[in-house]
Design a protein around this motif. Structure first.
Motif, mmCIF file in Angstrom:
data_model
loop_
_atom_site.group_PDB
_atom_site.id
_atom_site.type_symbol
_atom_site.label_atom_id
_atom_site.label_comp_id
_atom_site.label_asym_id
_atom_site.label_seq_id
_atom_site.Cartn_x
_atom_site.Cartn_y
_atom_site.Cartn_z
ATOM 1 N N ARG A 1 38.988 40.338 40.566
ATOM 2 C CA ARG A 1 39.264 38.981 39.933
ATOM 3 C C ARG A 1 38.037 38.181 39.720
ATOM 4 O O ARG A 1 37.969 37.465 38.725
ATOM 5 N N GLU B 1 36.910 39.343 36.428
ATOM 6 C CA GLU B 1 37.731 38.990 35.322
ATOM 7 C C GLU B 1 37.162 37.666 34.935
ATOM 8 O O GLU B 1 37.262 37.316 33.805
ATOM 9 N N ASN C 1 45.752 39.287 32.831
ATOM 10 C CA ASN C 1 46.651 40.025 33.724
ATOM 11 C C ASN C 1 48.024 40.211 33.359
ATOM 12 O O ASN C 1 49.099 39.975 33.735
ATOM 13 N N ASP D 1 43.816 43.342 31.446
ATOM 14 C CA ASP D 1 42.946 42.558 32.089
ATOM 15 C C ASP D 1 42.934 40.955 31.354
ATOM 16 O O ASP D 1 43.274 40.148 31.844
#
Length: 119
Positions: A9, A12, A30, A39
């Protein structure tokens, strides 16, 4: 949340910030379709870009982008097709990889455009 998921996370978020600074507009994060996850879905210069973010805390076992498998690519293509059909878009589609190495001493970002072809 496990360390692995937290690292992913964070990666990302780093990738999204990096792409925004390069002029990309974030369309979605996501996106899930069946067993696949996209993603980041971004847009720039009339091109929809599906971005696979690979994050590691070191490159000891190899560059993060090397871990995008043919199976993952197949799942991403299906999910991208579903996303584009859902939105009824006719834009060019491209697949990129953003590889992120994050640890207390390092923050390395590698953006690979046209990482693979979906045909």
């Amino acid at each position: 949340m496990s360390y692995h998921k937290q690292l992913g996370r964070r990666g990302e978020a780093v990738a999204a910030e990096f792409l925004q600074k390069k002029g990309y507009e974030i369309l979605a994060r996501n996106f899930y379709y069946k067993k696949a996850e996209l993603d980041l879905i971004v847009f720039k210069d009339e091109v929809v870009v599906i971005v696979e973010v690979k994050t590691r805390n070191s490159d000891f076992f190899g560059d993060p982008q090397r871990f995008v498998t043919p199976k993952k690519i197949k799942l991403m293509v299906r999910a991208a097709d579903a996303f584009v059909q859902q939105k009824q878009w006719n834009y060019e589609l491209r697949f990129d990889i953003v590889a992120v190495v994050l640890n207390s001493k390092q923050r390395q970002i590698t953006h690979i455009t046209d990482a693979f072809y979906h045909f």
